[in-house]
Scaffold this active site. Structure first.
Site, short mmCIF file in Angstrom:
data_model
loop_
_atom_site.label_atom_id
_atom_site.label_comp_id
_atom_site.label_asym_id
_atom_site.label_seq_id
_atom_site.Cartn_x
_atom_site.Cartn_y
_atom_site.Cartn_z
N ASP A 1 35.45 17.77 -26.12
CA ASP A 1 34.29 18.06 -25.27
C ASP A 1 33.81 16.85 -24.48
OD1 ASP A 1 34.11 20.73 -26.17
OD2 ASP A 1 33.05 20.08 -27.98
N GLU A 36 4.22 0.92 -6.60
CA GLU A 36 4.99 0.00 -7.45
C GLU A 36 5.10 0.49 -8.89
OE1 GLU A 36 3.33 -2.18 -4.01
OE2 GLU A 36 2.43 -0.93 -5.57
N ASP A 93 29.41 26.02 -26.59
CA ASP A 93 30.50 26.27 -27.52
C ASP A 93 30.07 27.38 -28.46
OD1 ASP A 93 32.88 25.99 -28.83
OD2 ASP A 93 32.28 24.23 -29.98
N ALA A 121 0.82 -1.21 0.00
CA ALA A 121 0.00 0.00 0.00
C ALA A 121 0.86 1.26 0.00
CB ALA A 121 -0.91 0.00 1.22
N ASN A 126 -3.27 -1.52 -7.39
CA ASN A 126 -2.19 -0.56 -7.58
C ASN A 126 -1.55 -0.67 -8.96
OD1 ASN A 126 -2.66 0.36 -5.05
ND2 ASN A 126 -0.85 -0.56 -4.10
N ASP A 151 -1.78 2.72 -10.50
CA ASP A 151 -0.43 3.28 -10.51
C ASP A 151 0.07 3.51 -11.92
OD1 ASP A 151 -0.14 3.39 -7.83
OD2 ASP A 151 1.47 1.91 -7.66
N ILE A 209 4.13 1.69 -0.97
CA ILE A 209 5.08 1.85 -2.07
C ILE A 209 4.34 1.90 -3.40
CG2 ILE A 209 7.12 0.92 -3.22
CD1 ILE A 209 7.60 1.79 -0.35
N GLU A 263 -4.91 3.98 1.38
CA GLU A 263 -4.82 2.54 1.61
C GLU A 263 -4.16 2.25 2.97
OE1 GLU A 263 -4.23 1.45 -3.16
OE2 GLU A 263 -2.60 1.08 -1.72
#
Length: 882
Positions: free
Chosen positions: A627, A284, A326, A280, A717, A721, A282, A692
Site C-alpha cells: 500500500d 505575517e 482496504d 500591512a 500584527n 495576527d 501580508i 491598515e
C-alpha cells in the site's frame, strides 16, 4: 528474467545457470554479487538538513519580506529590519520541523532487509547475510523465515506463506511448483516466494530470480521513491492568496512611486511607505496561526486514537470526498469466523441465524462439529484469546466457534488419542486424522471440496450412508463454487468409521472410501459499527470505494454487508482489467466502480490517479508494504496502527491507532471544522490588514505623510495576527457539519462571500481610524506624532475587538461561537495588556515611537474603536450575507 512464474523449473535453472541439488559455488556467488550488487533496497539521496532549512525561505512572501528587511537595514532602521528577520525565522523553523518528519518514509523499507537467509552453496546448506543472496541461489525456506529474495519454487512441502503485507491476501497462501500464465497477478503467483513475506508453515526450496530493487518489494520501493506527493489543498490555497496580496503591494508601491516622483517627494518616504504596505498587506502570523490551529486539531484527534503526522493532512481530510479503503482489518475484523454450514437439504447462515438445539442434535451437525475439532492442529485457548493462538487461521476459527458451542465437548474431542495423521499438503489440498474410540477408529478429513469429493464413495443422508453418484459430486462442487462466489472460504468435511486402523494409516495414505458430510464456510466478518459509519459517510457526501487484493466474491460479500453497495447496483472491476492509459473522460466512467478487486501495488496507485483525474480529493487506507506507493500518492494516506507495517505508517499522513474505520469520519469532521476556523481567522486577519493598507494609502496619497510606521505595524500584527486569530482557529465548530457535502476541491480558501466581508469590514475599520487621525490632526491641529498615536491605538483596539465580529450571521450577538470561546477572551486580555505596556514602558514606547498623549486623545481612540465594532455589528444585522 521476465515472468519466472511462467517458466518451467528446467527453464529457470538454465537461465540462471544453477543446480537445484548443489546450488551455486562460492566463487560463482561471489562473482554474481559483484555483478548484481548487494540484495538490498536503494536508499534515497536526501537533501542536507541545511538545504532543507534554506528551502523554507523559497516562497514569494519570504522574498518580499527579505526585501523589506534589506531596505530597512540599508536606511539604518535596524530594529525594524531585525524584527522582520525574526518573523521570517519563526516561520521557517515551523516549516522545517514539519518537513523533517517526512524524511523517514524509506527507512522502514530498508529495515525489512536486515535478516539472514538460508541457501545451498557447494551442495551444503549455509546461513548467510540476506544482502549476500544473488540470482541463481537456491533459497531454503522453513517456518518463521522472512523470505529474503524473490524465488521460483521447485520443491514444496505443506508450505504456506503470509503475503498480506505485500498482496493484501487476508490468510496465508499455499504454494506449488507448476508453471502459471504470464499475466497472472502477483497475488495469484502461487509458485513464487516474494521478498519481505513470511513463511508460516511447511518447507520449500526455490531458485532466486530477483534481488534488491529487482524484486516485487524493490518495485514498491521505487514507486514510493518516485511517487508524486500531491500538494495539499490548504498549501495551494494559501500560496494563491499570498501571491494576490503581493501583487497588491507591488501595484500600490508602483503607484505611490509614480505619484511621489511627480510631486517631488523624497525616496526615503517612498521606501518607508512601501515597507509599511508590505507589512500591512501580508498577514505575517498566518502561517503560524494556521499551523497551530492544525496542530490543535491533531491533538484533539490524538485523543480519538487518530495520529496525524503532517499538519496539513487535518485540513485535507475536511475536503476529502472519496475514501478508497482496504477490506481486511479496516472494514472487517481481520479474523476468520465460521459463517456458514451446509449439509443435504440444509444451509445455515450463521450471520443471520444461530444453530437450533434440534439442529445441534442431528447427525450432520455432530459430524461437522467433531471433524472440525479433531482434524485440527491449531492451538487455541479461549481464556488466553487470539493473541496467543497458533496455527492455521481457519482451524483457529473452528476451535473458537466450537468453544462457544460446548467447551467441555471440545476439549474431550481434542484430547482423543490420535492413531494416525495425514498432514495438510498443498498438492492434495486436504488433511486427515485418525482417532481411537471405544468402538473403533474415527477418520476425519477436511480440505478443498474437489479433493474431498474425489476421495468420497458415500454420502451421509437423513436415512444413513448412501453411495455417492457423479450427480452428487457435481451438485456439491457447484454449491461450493456458489458459496465461494459469495465471498466464503469453504472447506469440505468427510469421515469414515472402522473397527481397525484404516488401511494406509502407517503410510499416511488413509484418506479414501470416505463419507461426505457437508461444507463449512468461513468469512472475515465486518466490524460492528462500520455499516453505520458508511451511512454517515454517505450523508456527508463522501463515497466509500473498496480496493482490495482479495477475490471479487469475497469483496462483494463484505461490500453488501457494510452497505457500500447493493445486489442491484454493484459494479466490480478486477485490477487486470484496468486500462494502461486513462483519459479524463475515461476516468469519469471508471470512478463509478464500487469495488476494485485483485489489485496489485501499481494498480492501487493507478486507481488513485484515476480518481484524482476525475477531480476527487482522495483518502486511501492501507496497512501493508504493497500500500505504500498508493498511500503516498493519495491526497491523504491513512495507515492502520495495530496491524500496519512500519512502511505504511511512515509514508501515510495519518495513522488509526485502533484500525477503526469510524475514526476516519471523526478525522474528517475535525478537518471540516479546521477549514471553517481557518477561513474565519483569515477573514479576520485580512479585513484589518486591509484597513491598515487603506489608512496608509489614504494618508499617503492625500497628505504625503507616513502614518503607522513599519515597526508599529509589525508589533501590532504580531499580536493580533497570532492571539485572537489563534483563538478563532481552535474553535469547536458547529453541530451538523457532517450533514453537509464536502466543499468543491476547486473552491478557494476565500469565496466571494468571504471577500465581501473582508472589504466591508476593512472599509469600516479604516474609515473610523482615518476619521480619528484626521480629526486630531486637522481639527485639533495636533502634531503628526500625536495624530499617528491616535491612529495607532484606534487601529490597535478596533482590530483587536474586531474578533467579536466573527460570529456566523445566524447567531445572536451576545451568545455565539466567538463569545463562548474562552480563548478569545484570554487573547483579548493579553493583547490589551501588551498594547498598554507598549505605551507605558519607556524603552518600548520609544522604540515604537509612541509619545505620551493627553487624556482627551484617548477619548477619541475609545470612541472611534467602539464605533467601528458597533458599526460592523449593525451592518451584519442588516445584511445577513455579511
Amino acid at each position: 528474467m521476465e515472468h519466472p512464474h511462467a517458466k518451467s523449473i528446467e527453464g529457470v535453472v538454465d537461465t540462471f545457470n544453477t543446480d537445484t541439488e548443489q546450488g551455486l559455488s562460492a566463487s560463482a556467488a561471489k562473482k554474481r554479487l559483484e555483478e548484481h550488487g548487494p540484495n538490498q533496497l536503494e536508499e534515497q539521496q536526501q537533501k542536507s538538513l541545511f538545504l532543507l532549512f534554506v528551502e523554507q525561505f523559497n516562497t514569494p512572501v519570504a522574498y518580499l519580506l527579505f526585501v523589506a528587511a534589506g531596505l530597512s537595514f540599508a536606511f539604518g532602521d535596524f530594529a525594524e529590519g531585525i524584527a522582520i528577520v525574526i518573523v521570517l525565522l519563526v516561520n521557517a523553523i515551523i516549516g522545517f520541523s514539519m518537513e523533517y518528519q517526512a524524511r523517514k518514509s524509506m527507512q522502514a523499507l530498508q529495515d525489512m532487509d536486515k535478516v539472514h537467509a538460508h541457501v545451498l552453496r557447494d551442495g551444503e546448506p549455509r546461513q548467510i547475510d540476506a544482502e549476500e543472496v544473488v540470482p541463481g541461489d537456491v533459497l531454503i525456506l522453513e517456518p518463521g523465515d522472512m523470505v529474503s529474495a524473490d524465488a521460483r519454487l521447485f520443491q514444496v512441502s505443506e508450505i504456506q506463506i503470509n503475503e498480506s503485507a505485500l498482496t493484501g491476501e487476508s490468510v496465508p497462501v499455499d504454494k506449488h511448483t507448476e508453471p502459471m500464465e504470464e499475466d497472472t497477478p502477483t497475488a495469484d503467483k502461487r509458485n513464487m516466494a516474494f521478498k519481505g513475506t513470511a513463511v508460516t508453515r511447511g518447507k520449500a526450496r526455490g531458485i532466486v530470480t530477483g534481488t534488491g530493487m529487482k524484486t516485487e518489494l524493490g518495485n514498491i520501493s521505487a514507486m514510493v521513491s518516485s511517487a508524486e506527493e500531491h500538494k495539499t489543498p490548504i498549501n495551494k490555497k494559501l500560496n494563491s492568496l499570498t501571491k494576490k496580496l503581493i501583487y497588491l503591494v507591488l501595484g500600490m508601491a508602483a503607484l505611490l512611486g509614480i505619484s511621489s516622483t511627480v510631486t517631488g517627494k523624497d525616496t526615503y518616504t517612498i521606501i518607508q511607505t512601501s515597507i509599511a504596505w508590505a507589512i500591512a498587506a501580508i498577514p505575517e502570523g498566518l502561517p503560524i496561526v494556521a499551523s497551530i490551529a492544525l496542530a490543535r486539531g491533531m491533538l484533539r484527534l490524538a485523543k480519538k486514537e487518530v495520529i496525524v503526522k503532517r499538519l496539513e493532512a487535518v485540513e485535507t481530510l475536511g475536503e476529502t470526498n472519496v475514501i478508497l479503503t482496504d477490506k481486511t482489518g479496516t472494514l472487517t475484523e481481520n479474523r476468520l469466523n465460521v459463517a456458514h454450514l451446509s449439509w443435504p437439504e440444509t444451509d445455515i447462515d450463521l450471520n443471520k441465524e444461530g444453530v437450533s438445539q434440534e439442529q445441534r442434535d442431528n447427525t450432520f451437525f455432530r459430524h461437522l462439529w467433531k471433524i472440525g475439532v479433531q482434524c485440527n492442529n491449531a492451538d487455541y485457548d479461549p481464556e488466553k484469546g487470539e493473541e496467543e493462538a497458533g496455527g492455521d487461521p481457519l482451524e483457529i476459527a473452528i476451535l473458537r466457534w466450537s468453544h462457544t458451542l460446548d467447551g467441555e465437548q471440545t476439549q474431550a474431542w481434542i484430547a482423543a488419542e490420535r492413531a494416525a495423521e495425514d498432514p495438510f499438503d498443498s498438492e492434495s489440498a486436504m488433511m486427515g486424522m485418525v482417532t481411537k474410540e471405544e468402538d473403533g477408529y474415527y477418520t476425519s478429513a477436511k480440505g478443498a471440496a474437489s479433493s474431498i469429493l474425489e476421495q468420497c464413495t458415500r454420502l451421509l443422508t437423513d436415512t444413513g450412508e448412501e453411495a455417492m453418484s457423479s450427480e452428487d459430486r457435481e451438485h456439491w462442487q457447484k454449491h461450493d463454487d456458489e458459496l465461494s462466489n459469495d465471498g466464503l472460504r469453504c472447506l469440505a468435511f468427510a469421515y469414515r468409521k472402522t473397527d481397525e486402523p484404516p488401511e494406509g494409516a502407517d503410510e499416511e495414505d488413509f484418506l479414501h472410501d470416505l463419507v461426505f458430510v457437508g461444507l463449512v464456510g468461513f468469512i472475515d466478518p465486518p466490524q460492528e459499527d462500520v455499516k453505520q459509519a458508511i451511512e454517515e459517510s454517505k450523508e456527508a457526501g463522501i463515497r466509500v470505494v473498496m480496493v482490495t487484493g482479495d477475490h471479487p466474491g469475497t469483496a462483494q460479500n463484505v461490500a453488501r454487508q457494510v452497505n457500500i453497495t447493493s445486489h442491484e447496483q454493484t459494479k466490480v472491476m478486477q485490477g487486470k482489467d484496468l486500462p494502461d492509459e486513462v483519459s479524463e473522460s475515461e476516468a469519469e466512467e471508471l470512478v463509478k466502480t464500487d469495488i476494485f478487486s485483485r489489485v496489485d501495488p501499481a494498480q492501487k496507485y493507478q486507481i488513485i490517479d484515476i480518481f484524482q483525474k476525475a477531480g476527487y480529493i482522495v483518502g486511501m487506507t492501507g496497512d501493508g508494504v504493497n500500500d505504500a506507493p498508493a498511500l503516498k500518492k493519495a491526497d491523504i494516506g491513512i495507515a492502520m496502527g495495530l496491524r500496519g507495517t512500519e512502511v505504511a505508517k511512515e509514508v501515510a499522513a495519518m495513522t488509526l491507532k485502533n484500525d477503526h474505520f469510524p475514526s476516519i469520519l471523526k478525522a474528517i469532521r475535525e478537518g471540516r471544522i479546521i477549514f471553517g476556523n481557518i477561513r474565519k481567522f483569515i477573514v479576520y486577519q485580512l479585513s484589518y490588514h486591509l484597513s491598515e493598507v487603506l489608512v496608509i494609502a489614504a494618508v499617503s496619497f492625500l497628505f504625503f505623510e507616513l502614518v503607522l510606521l513599519p515597526l508599529q505595524l509589525l508589533f501590532l500584527n504580531i499580536l493580533t495576527d497570532v492571539f485572537p486569530a489563534l483563538a478563532l482557529g481552535v474553535g469547536e465548530g458547529r453541530q451538523g457539519i457532517m450533514k453537509q457535502p464536502p466543499k468543491d476541491p476547486e473552491e478557494p480558501i476565500l469565496d466571494r462571500s468571504s471577500w465581501r466581508r473582508i472589504v466591508v469590514y476593512g472599509a469600516v475599520l479604516s474609515l473610523f481610524v482615518f476619521a480619528a487621525f484626521h480629526f486630531v490632526r486637522w481639527q485639533w491641529d495636533a502634531e503628526f506624532a500625536l495624530a499617528n498615536n491616535v491612529a495607532f491605538f484606534t487601529l490597535a483596539f478596533a482590530q483587536l475587538f474586531h474578533v467579536l465580529d466573527m460570529r456566523d450571521n445566524d447567531e445572536p450577538i451576545f451568545n455565539n461561537q466567538v463569545t463562548r470561546n474562552k480563548y478569545v477572551w484570554m487573547a483579548l486580555a493579553f493583547c490589551t495588556a501588551a498594547i498598554l505596556a507598549a505605551y507605558f514602558i519607556p524603552g518600548l514606547s520609544s522604540l515604537l515611537s509612541l509619545p505620551a498623549m493627553p487624556l482627551a486623545y484617548w477619548g477619541v481612540v475609545a470612541t472611534a474603536a467602539v464605533g467601528a465594532i458597533l458599526s460592523i455589528q449593525v451592518v451584519k444585522s442588516v445584511f445577513k450575507s455579511l
